[in-house]
Design an enzyme around this catalytic site. Sequence first.
Site, PDB file in Angstrom:
ATOM      1  N   LYS A 146       0.398  -1.027  -0.210  1.00 24.41           N
ATOM      2  CA  LYS A 146       0.087  -0.037  -0.093  1.00 24.41           C
ATOM      3  C   LYS A 146       0.300   1.292   0.602  1.00 24.41           C
ATOM      4  CE  LYS A 146      -4.053  -2.209   2.159  1.00 24.41           C
ATOM      5  NZ  LYS A 146      -5.139  -1.825   3.187  1.00 24.41           N
TER       6      LYS A 146
ATOM      7  N   ASP B  57      -9.321   2.482   2.407  1.00 23.58           N
ATOM      8  CA  ASP B  57      -9.661   1.815   3.507  1.00 23.58           C
ATOM      9  C   ASP B  57     -10.436   2.703   4.944  1.00 23.58           C
ATOM     10  OD1 ASP B  57      -8.329   0.008   3.118  1.00 23.58           O
ATOM     11  OD2 ASP B  57      -6.369   0.080   3.658  1.00 23.58           O
TER      12      ASP B  57
END
Length: 298
Positions: free
Chosen positions: A84, A120
């Site tokens: 990420k 997220d």
Amino acid sequence: MAAKGAAYSNNIVRNLDTSSKVYAVIGDPIAHSKSPLMHNAALQEMEVNGVYTAFHVKPEQLEHAVAGIRALGLGGVNVTIPHKEQVMAYLDEIDESTRVIGAVNTIVHCEGKLYGYNTDGLGYVRSLQEEMQADIPSSRIVIIGAGGAARGIAYALLAEGCKELTIANRTVERAHALAEDLSGFGKVRSVMLNDTPAIPPQDVDIVIQTTSVGMHPHIDEMPVAKEWLQSHMLVSDIIYNPLETALLQAAKAQGCRIHNGLGMFVHQGAIAFELWTGMKAPTELMRQKVLETLNCKQ
């Protein structure tokens, strides 16, 4: 007679043609991911001509994998552990809030350019508010972990105006770095994570576990000692397999309210789906598809 799952898979394959869009998730490991099941159900429900799959990408192959998104014309990609943060270096443009977070979990491919987003944090906050009616502005929150997921969640919580945020991580330097990056958005500090974080439990309203500790197959592991958990706390774990991690089981035994990671997983996926297709995601269907496969393992 073919099993239901086989019939469903065959239906997806049968509908593909040369104009079909391909979407995927990349990570290391990746075999455990439920993203293909969830997104393929959504694509079929919304009659999108596309398919979603998973690619196992080792860290040393990440740059090549991102180049492949562009070269093969993939419509979009989800990014999971451990890519990420590193993936940001290979993208053309990054959403401003994502730049602050310092982690990307969704890539949109549009006309040869790759755009990075982080769904997220927003997905997590939606889940926490919808499922637990959490009052974030009045809450003192401890986040366990300082990786990509922690970054997105921490930023979203500060954007919602949380009262106080503490980052607890075993590598305290990473906690310090994250706290410093987010210091301009609210009251945030960092501490070393031991079995009992260096913060009195009476000063904590919500605990959020963002690491892979307790994920299948290492389901007996816990990031903190159960004695630190107190009944007034809301304890949340972003892991969704198992639905009740060892941490959540211990928290429930202590009288805490508990919250698992299924809602975050579904909502972050739904936001990614909307970025790729411009359509509202069938969130409840996506949730049900993941629950079906998890229940098969119970």
